[in-house]
Motif scaffolding. Sequence first.
Motif, PDB file in Angstrom:
ATOM      1  N   TYR A  59       0.869  -1.180   0.000  1.00 51.76           N
ATOM      2  CA  TYR A  59       0.000   0.000   0.000  1.00 51.76           C
ATOM      3  C   TYR A  59       0.904   1.227   0.000  1.00 51.76           C
ATOM      4  O   TYR A  59       2.138   1.090   0.091  1.00 51.76           O
ATOM      5  CB  TYR A  59      -0.932   0.012   1.217  1.00 51.76           C
ATOM      6  N   VAL A  60       0.333   2.425  -0.115  1.00 47.74           N
ATOM      7  CA  VAL A  60       1.136   3.650  -0.068  1.00 47.74           C
ATOM      8  C   VAL A  60       1.309   4.032   1.394  1.00 47.74           C
ATOM      9  O   VAL A  60       0.433   4.647   2.006  1.00 47.74           O
ATOM     10  CB  VAL A  60       0.482   4.786  -0.867  1.00 47.74           C
ATOM     11  N   SER A  61       2.419   3.645   1.935  1.00 47.14           N
ATOM     12  CA  SER A  61       2.715   3.882   3.348  1.00 47.14           C
ATOM     13  C   SER A  61       3.184   5.314   3.574  1.00 47.14           C
ATOM     14  O   SER A  61       3.510   6.050   2.629  1.00 47.14           O
ATOM     15  CB  SER A  61       3.806   2.906   3.803  1.00 47.14           C
ATOM     16  N   GLY A  62       3.242   5.707   4.846  1.00 43.49           N
ATOM     17  CA  GLY A  62       3.755   7.023   5.184  1.00 43.49           C
ATOM     18  C   GLY A  62       5.188   7.195   4.739  1.00 43.49           C
ATOM     19  O   GLY A  62       5.577   8.241   4.198  1.00 43.49           O
ATOM     20  N   ARG A  63       5.993   6.156   4.945  1.00 44.69           N
ATOM     21  CA  ARG A  63       7.392   6.246   4.517  1.00 44.69           C
ATOM     22  C   ARG A  63       7.497   6.267   2.996  1.00 44.69           C
ATOM     23  O   ARG A  63       8.416   6.858   2.428  1.00 44.69           O
ATOM     24  CB  ARG A  63       8.187   5.077   5.095  1.00 44.69           C
ATOM     25  N   GLY A  64       6.529   5.617   2.330  1.00 44.40           N
ATOM     26  CA  GLY A  64       6.499   5.646   0.870  1.00 44.40           C
ATOM     27  C   GLY A  64       6.209   7.029   0.337  1.00 44.40           C
ATOM     28  O   GLY A  64       6.795   7.469  -0.665  1.00 44.40           O
ATOM     29  N   VAL A  65       5.297   7.736   1.001  1.00 39.57           N
ATOM     30  CA  VAL A  65       4.995   9.116   0.626  1.00 39.57           C
ATOM     31  C   VAL A  65       6.247   9.984   0.779  1.00 39.57           C
ATOM     32  O   VAL A  65       6.605  10.775  -0.101  1.00 39.57           O
ATOM     33  CB  VAL A  65       3.831   9.673   1.478  1.00 39.57           C
ATOM     34  N   SER A  66       6.929   9.822   1.889  1.00 40.85           N
ATOM     35  CA  SER A  66       8.145  10.602   2.135  1.00 40.85           C
ATOM     36  C   SER A  66       9.226  10.276   1.113  1.00 40.85           C
ATOM     37  O   SER A  66       9.942  11.169   0.632  1.00 40.85           O
ATOM     38  CB  SER A  66       8.672  10.328   3.549  1.00 40.85           C
ATOM     39  N   PHE A  67       9.345   9.001   0.763  1.00 42.20           N
ATOM     40  CA  PHE A  67      10.337   8.579  -0.231  1.00 42.20           C
ATOM     41  C   PHE A  67      10.068   9.238  -1.584  1.00 42.20           C
ATOM     42  O   PHE A  67      10.979   9.796  -2.212  1.00 42.20           O
ATOM     43  CB  PHE A  67      10.323   7.057  -0.363  1.00 42.20           C
ATOM     44  N   CYS A  68       8.819   9.186  -2.042  1.00 45.20           N
ATOM     45  CA  CYS A  68       8.465   9.784  -3.338  1.00 45.20           C
ATOM     46  C   CYS A  68       8.719  11.291  -3.326  1.00 45.20           C
ATOM     47  O   CYS A  68       9.227  11.856  -4.302  1.00 45.20           O
ATOM     48  CB  CYS A  68       7.000   9.513  -3.671  1.00 45.20           C
ATOM     49  N   ALA A  69       8.360  11.942  -2.221  1.00 47.80           N
ATOM     50  CA  ALA A  69       8.559  13.382  -2.117  1.00 47.80           C
ATOM     51  C   ALA A  69      10.038  13.743  -2.207  1.00 47.80           C
ATOM     52  O   ALA A  69      10.432  14.696  -2.907  1.00 47.80           O
ATOM     53  CB  ALA A  69       7.962  13.890  -0.802  1.00 47.80           C
ATOM     54  N   GLU A  70      10.868  12.958  -1.528  1.00 46.02           N
ATOM     55  CA  GLU A  70      12.303  13.221  -1.535  1.00 46.02           C
ATOM     56  C   GLU A  70      12.905  13.024  -2.919  1.00 46.02           C
ATOM     57  O   GLU A  70      13.660  13.869  -3.416  1.00 46.02           O
ATOM     58  CB  GLU A  70      12.998  12.288  -0.533  1.00 46.02           C
ATOM     59  N   VAL A  71      12.547  11.922  -3.570  1.00 47.59           N
ATOM     60  CA  VAL A  71      13.123  11.597  -4.877  1.00 47.59           C
ATOM     61  C   VAL A  71      12.699  12.598  -5.944  1.00 47.59           C
ATOM     62  O   VAL A  71      13.488  12.966  -6.828  1.00 47.59           O
ATOM     63  CB  VAL A  71      12.715  10.160  -5.291  1.00 47.59           C
ATOM     64  N   LEU A  72      11.459  13.075  -5.860  1.00 46.56           N
ATOM     65  CA  LEU A  72      10.908  13.925  -6.920  1.00 46.56           C
ATOM     66  C   LEU A  72      10.903  15.413  -6.565  1.00 46.56           C
ATOM     67  O   LEU A  72      10.362  16.229  -7.331  1.00 46.56           O
ATOM     68  CB  LEU A  72       9.486  13.468  -7.243  1.00 46.56           C
ATOM     69  N   ASP A  73      11.468  15.775  -5.425  1.00 47.06           N
ATOM     70  CA  ASP A  73      11.481  17.179  -4.981  1.00 47.06           C
ATOM     71  C   ASP A  73      10.067  17.747  -4.884  1.00 47.06           C
ATOM     72  O   ASP A  73       9.774  18.855  -5.359  1.00 47.06           O
ATOM     73  CB  ASP A  73      12.325  18.053  -5.929  1.00 47.06           C
ATOM     74  N   LEU A  74       9.171  16.967  -4.280  1.00 45.16           N
ATOM     75  CA  LEU A  74       7.792  17.395  -4.057  1.00 45.16           C
ATOM     76  C   LEU A  74       7.545  17.488  -2.559  1.00 45.16           C
ATOM     77  O   LEU A  74       8.325  16.965  -1.753  1.00 45.16           O
ATOM     78  CB  LEU A  74       6.808  16.397  -4.678  1.00 45.16           C
ATOM     79  N   THR A  75       6.456  18.103  -2.186  1.00 44.02           N
ATOM     80  CA  THR A  75       6.066  18.091  -0.775  1.00 44.02           C
ATOM     81  C   THR A  75       5.285  16.819  -0.499  1.00 44.02           C
ATOM     82  O   THR A  75       4.708  16.213  -1.423  1.00 44.02           O
ATOM     83  CB  THR A  75       5.184  19.307  -0.436  1.00 44.02           C
ATOM     84  N   THR A  76       5.240  16.409   0.751  1.00 47.62           N
ATOM     85  CA  THR A  76       4.448  15.220   1.088  1.00 47.62           C
ATOM     86  C   THR A  76       2.963  15.481   0.838  1.00 47.62           C
ATOM     87  O   THR A  76       2.213  14.550   0.534  1.00 47.62           O
ATOM     88  CB  THR A  76       4.669  14.824   2.564  1.00 47.62           C
ATOM     89  N   ALA A  77       2.534  16.729   0.924  1.00 50.96           N
ATOM     90  CA  ALA A  77       1.138  17.066   0.643  1.00 50.96           C
ATOM     91  C   ALA A  77       0.823  16.832  -0.829  1.00 50.96           C
ATOM     92  O   ALA A  77      -0.262  16.321  -1.179  1.00 50.96           O
ATOM     93  CB  ALA A  77       0.851  18.521   1.016  1.00 50.96           C
ATOM     94  N   GLU A  78       1.758  17.176  -1.724  1.00 48.26           N
ATOM     95  CA  GLU A  78       1.543  16.954  -3.153  1.00 48.26           C
ATOM     96  C   GLU A  78       1.463  15.460  -3.461  1.00 48.26           C
ATOM     97  O   GLU A  78       0.620  15.020  -4.250  1.00 48.26           O
ATOM     98  CB  GLU A  78       2.673  17.591  -3.956  1.00 48.26           C
ATOM     99  N   VAL A  79       2.323  14.677  -2.846  1.00 47.78           N
ATOM    100  CA  VAL A  79       2.309  13.227  -3.067  1.00 47.78           C
ATOM    101  C   VAL A  79       1.019  12.627  -2.517  1.00 47.78           C
ATOM    102  O   VAL A  79       0.362  11.819  -3.175  1.00 47.78           O
ATOM    103  CB  VAL A  79       3.537  12.562  -2.415  1.00 47.78           C
ATOM    104  N   SER A  80       0.633  13.008  -1.314  1.00 44.25           N
ATOM    105  CA  SER A  80      -0.584  12.476  -0.706  1.00 44.25           C
ATOM    106  C   SER A  80      -1.824  12.862  -1.500  1.00 44.25           C
ATOM    107  O   SER A  80      -2.775  12.087  -1.608  1.00 44.25           O
ATOM    108  CB  SER A  80      -0.723  12.980   0.736  1.00 44.25           C
ATOM    109  N   GLY A  81      -1.821  14.067  -2.085  1.00 45.70           N
ATOM    110  CA  GLY A  81      -2.960  14.492  -2.887  1.00 45.70           C
ATOM    111  C   GLY A  81      -3.199  13.585  -4.071  1.00 45.70           C
ATOM    112  O   GLY A  81      -4.348  13.299  -4.432  1.00 45.70           O
ATOM    113  N   VAL A  82      -2.125  13.100  -4.676  1.00 47.88           N
ATOM    114  CA  VAL A  82      -2.243  12.171  -5.802  1.00 47.88           C
ATOM    115  C   VAL A  82      -2.613  10.777  -5.298  1.00 47.88           C
ATOM    116  O   VAL A  82      -3.475  10.101  -5.856  1.00 47.88           O
ATOM    117  CB  VAL A  82      -0.928  12.126  -6.607  1.00 47.88           C
TER     118      VAL A  82
END
Length: 307
Positions: A59-82
Motif C-alpha cells: 500500500y502507499v505507506s507514510g514512509r512511501g509518501v516521504s520517499f516519493c517526495a524526496e526523490v521527486l522534490d515534491l512536498t508530502t502534501a503533493e504526493v498524498s494528494g495524488v
Amino acid sequence: MSAKDASGFLHVSAESKAPYAADVLERLRADAAEVVARYPEKRSALLPLLHLVQSVDGYVSGRGVSFCAEVLDLTTAEVSGVATFYSQYKRHPNGEYTVGVCTNTLCAVMGGDQIWDTVSEHLGIGHDETTTDGKVTLERIECNAACDYAPVVMTNWEFFDNQTPETTVRLVDDLRAGRPVQPTRGPSRVCTFKEVSRVLAGFPDGLADEGVGAGPASLLGLRIAHERGWVAPGDEAERAPDDGTGRDERHTPDSGAGGPEPTGRTRDRAARTTDAKPADEAQAEAASGKTSIDTPSELADGKDGSK
C-alpha cells in the motif's frame, strides 16, 4: 469508532512511517532512478513511483509518501494528494488479492449484484475491506470494461468472465487456500498485488503476451464486418475498386483490422488472431451451448438487408 470510519482510511499509522531497512531502501532508490530517467520532468514519475512503493509495502505507506517526495522534490502534501485521488493507490494495507465485482448496469442486470451480496456475506467483509488472513480485499467496481462477458469479476485486474455467485465463492476460497487460479483470459496465473504493482511501476514480468487478449464474443462484430466487407462511415473513398465480384480487394472478409496495410499480411494476421468462422457456424455453436458467443441472428442471417 474505527480508524476507517473516522478518517476513511486517510489516517496514516505510526507503523507505516517507520524507516525502510537499508537494503530495501537501496533497491528502492535504484528502481526509482530507472523510473525517473524515463521522463523529461522527474515529477512526472510520481504515478509509477507510487506503484513501486506498493510493490514493497502493499500500500502507499507514510514512509512511501516521504520517499516519493524526496526523490521527486515534491512536498508530502503533493504526493498524498495524488495517492488519495486514484483508487488503485491504497492508503491502508491491502490484501494479497484484490477481488473486484462489477455492479455497473449490464453486469448488475446479468447477476453482478447477486455475486456481490453472496461473496460479501461469504467473506464477512464489505467494499475495500480485507479478510482477517490478509488474503482478499473485496471491491465493488463500477466497470471492468468487459461487458461482452458480463457478469465479470477481476482479481488483481485479471479477467474472470461469465461469473456466478458459486464460481466467485470458489474463486475467493481458492485464493485464500493458495490453490492455483487461472484467469479466463491473459496469463496462466494471477499475480499478487505486490507483483502487479511492480508491473504497473514499469517493470515487466514477462506475462504480457500470455493467453488470449480478446475472446470470441469480443471479436464477433469485427468478424461479421469482415465477412460482409463493412467499413466505418467515411472510409468508402479509401476502398479499392470493385472487381466485379462484389468483394473489396483491400477490406476482404478474411482481412485483419481493416487498416491500410497490404492484404496478404493483414490476412495472415487475422488468421492468427481471430480464427474466424462463418457466421452461420458461430450461430450454430451458440445455439448448441458450445461457445459463449451470442450471435445476433439478424446479422448472422442477413436479415438487416445488407446481403
